[in-house]
Design an enzyme around this catalytic site. Structure first.
Site, PDB file in Angstrom:
ATOM      1  N   GLY A  49       0.872  -1.172   0.000  1.00  0.00           N
ATOM      2  CA  GLY A  49       0.000   0.000   0.000  1.00  0.00           C
ATOM      3  C   GLY A  49       0.906   1.216   0.000  1.00  0.00           C
ATOM      4  N   GLU A  50       0.701   2.103   0.939  1.00  0.00           N
ATOM      5  CA  GLU A  50       1.531   3.308   1.043  1.00  0.00           C
ATOM      6  C   GLU A  50       2.081   3.358   2.468  1.00  0.00           C
ATOM      7  OE1 GLU A  50       2.225   5.039  -1.674  1.00  0.00           O
ATOM      8  OE2 GLU A  50       3.651   6.112  -0.406  1.00  0.00           O
ATOM      9  N   SER A  51       3.403   3.227   2.579  1.00  0.00           N
ATOM     10  CA  SER A  51       3.994   3.085   3.909  1.00  0.00           C
ATOM     11  C   SER A  51       3.785   4.326   4.776  1.00  0.00           C
ATOM     12  CB  SER A  51       5.477   2.741   3.794  1.00  0.00           C
ATOM     13  OG  SER A  51       6.129   3.647   2.938  1.00  0.00           O
ATOM     14  N   CYS A  81       6.170  -5.307   0.300  1.00  0.00           N
ATOM     15  CA  CYS A  81       6.301  -3.995  -0.344  1.00  0.00           C
ATOM     16  C   CYS A  81       6.215  -2.884   0.711  1.00  0.00           C
ATOM     17  CB  CYS A  81       5.288  -3.848  -1.463  1.00  0.00           C
ATOM     18  SG  CYS A  81       5.772  -2.610  -2.654  1.00  0.00           S
ATOM     19  N   ARG A 108      12.770   3.350  -0.286  1.00  0.00           N
ATOM     20  CA  ARG A 108      11.449   3.470  -0.921  1.00  0.00           C
ATOM     21  C   ARG A 108      11.578   3.902  -2.377  1.00  0.00           C
ATOM     22  NH1 ARG A 108       7.848   7.544   1.603  1.00  0.00           N
ATOM     23  NH2 ARG A 108       6.292   6.446   0.376  1.00  0.00           N
ATOM     24  N   ILE A 137       5.520  -3.174  -7.689  1.00  0.00           N
ATOM     25  CA  ILE A 137       4.702  -1.973  -7.941  1.00  0.00           C
ATOM     26  C   ILE A 137       5.243  -0.834  -7.092  1.00  0.00           C
ATOM     27  CG2 ILE A 137       2.387  -0.989  -7.859  1.00  0.00           C
ATOM     28  CD1 ILE A 137       1.349  -3.971  -7.849  1.00  0.00           C
ATOM     29  N   ARG A 138       5.909   0.120  -7.723  1.00  0.00           N
ATOM     30  CA  ARG A 138       6.571   1.214  -6.993  1.00  0.00           C
ATOM     31  C   ARG A 138       7.282   0.633  -5.767  1.00  0.00           C
ATOM     32  NH1 ARG A 138       3.970   5.887  -5.095  1.00  0.00           N
ATOM     33  NH2 ARG A 138       5.875   6.964  -5.624  1.00  0.00           N
ATOM     34  N   HIS A 174       4.855  -8.493  -4.475  1.00  0.00           N
ATOM     35  CA  HIS A 174       3.484  -8.781  -4.017  1.00  0.00           C
ATOM     36  C   HIS A 174       3.066 -10.221  -4.297  1.00  0.00           C
ATOM     37  CE1 HIS A 174       2.129  -4.647  -3.119  1.00  0.00           C
ATOM     38  NE2 HIS A 174       3.003  -4.301  -4.045  1.00  0.00           N
ATOM     39  N   GLU A 176       0.809 -11.849  -3.033  1.00  0.00           N
ATOM     40  CA  GLU A 176      -0.651 -12.007  -2.890  1.00  0.00           C
ATOM     41  C   GLU A 176      -1.374 -11.734  -4.208  1.00  0.00           C
ATOM     42  OE1 GLU A 176       1.225  -9.685  -1.867  1.00  0.00           O
ATOM     43  OE2 GLU A 176       0.283  -7.717  -2.060  1.00  0.00           O
TER      44      GLU A 176
HETATM   45  N1  GLN Z   1       5.726   2.987  -2.935  1.00  0.00           N
HETATM   46  C1  GLN Z   1       5.039   2.507  -1.782  1.00  0.00           C
HETATM   47  C2  GLN Z   1       5.667   3.047  -0.489  1.00  0.00           C
HETATM   48  O1  GLN Z   1       6.701   3.621  -0.540  1.00  0.00           O
HETATM   49  C3  GLN Z   1       5.027   0.983  -1.739  1.00  0.00           C
HETATM   50  C4  GLN Z   1       4.251   0.445  -2.910  1.00  0.00           C
HETATM   51  C5  GLN Z   1       3.563  -0.854  -2.672  1.00  0.00           C
HETATM   52  O2  GLN Z   1       3.350  -1.300  -1.532  1.00  0.00           O
HETATM   53  N2  GLN Z   1       3.191  -1.478  -3.764  1.00  0.00           N
HETATM   54  O3  GLN Z   1       5.118   2.885   0.556  1.00  0.00           O
END
Ligand code: GLN
Length: 207
Positions: A49-51, A81, A108, A137-138, A174, A176
């Site tokens: 997700g987004e840390s 991630c 990150r 993913i990112r 990921h 999952e």
């Molecule tokens: N870019 C996100 C972060 O820095 C991580 C991306 C993800 O969990 N797919 O938190």
């Protein structure tokens, strides 16, 4: 042995996909949003997700300290991630404290914008064939690991993308999202081994 119960931190991110993978394995899976929901868990997953959002919500819901304590006591925890960023002792560009549990140094968004999402087949230590199809993913990279950490997988260029330190697991990608349950089974196996060790410890203790 009672069924293993795995909690999935459900503050933000793709927790639903982890729950579906676990239930597909016949493992009890519960969403964790409040400290009371940590009771009785055999393992915990911190999803992607987004840390920055997840660390903020950990504070708002008073989860950071109880999760950190459980991790220190040996609760198996796997971060995927963003979850790996939340778990790491060192993480770049976070605006507040994370769990600081696992002795890895995570950067990150280390793949930059053009290639911030890609897929690669990985050889994972202990998994054998076939290779693990990994979706990034990112994603962060694991730029360094401490002496107690085993590297589980690297990209072709040597970049570390999966690691284990005792009962802690981190993946930059990921699992999952691809239907390959080998990392989920690994976590469940770590939880089962810990259960057995604790039961043996109780039997060995003087009455
Ligand atoms: N870019 C996100 C972060 O820095 C991580 C991306 C993800 O969990 N797919 O938190």
């Amino acid at each position: 042995m009672d069924a293993i119960t795995v909690g999935v931190l459900a503050l933000q991110g793709d927790f639903a996909e982890h729950i579906a993978m676990l239930r597909g394995l016949g493992v009890a899976a519960v969403e964790v949003r409040l400290p009371a929901q940590l009771a009785g868990l055999d393992a915990l997953i911190i999803p992607g997700g987004e840390s920055t959002t997840i660390t903020r919500l950990l504070d708002i819901y008073a989860l950071r300290e109880p999760v950190r304590r459980l991790g220190e006591e040996g609760l198996p925890i796997w971060g995927t991630c963003a979850g790996a960023i939340v778990l790491a002792k060192q993480a770049s560009d976070l605006d507040r404290p994370n769990l600081a549990l696992m002795d890895i140094d995570v950067r990150r968004n280390a793949f930059g914008r053009q290639v911030d999402s890609f897929e690669e087949d990985l050889e994972v230590a202990g998994f054998g064939a076939p290779p693990f199809h990994a979706v990034f993913i990112r994603a962060p990279i694991i730029a360094g690991v401490g002496p107690g950490v085993d590297v589980l997988a690297r990209l072709g260029d040597g970049t570390i993308v999966a690691a284990r330190e005792g009962t802690l697991l981190a993946t930059s990608f990921h699992p999952e999202l691809t239907g390959d349950a080998r990392f989920h089974r690994l976590l469940v196996g770590i939880a089962e081994a810990r259960r057995r060790e604790r039961a043996a410890g109780r039997r060995a203790a003087p009455a």
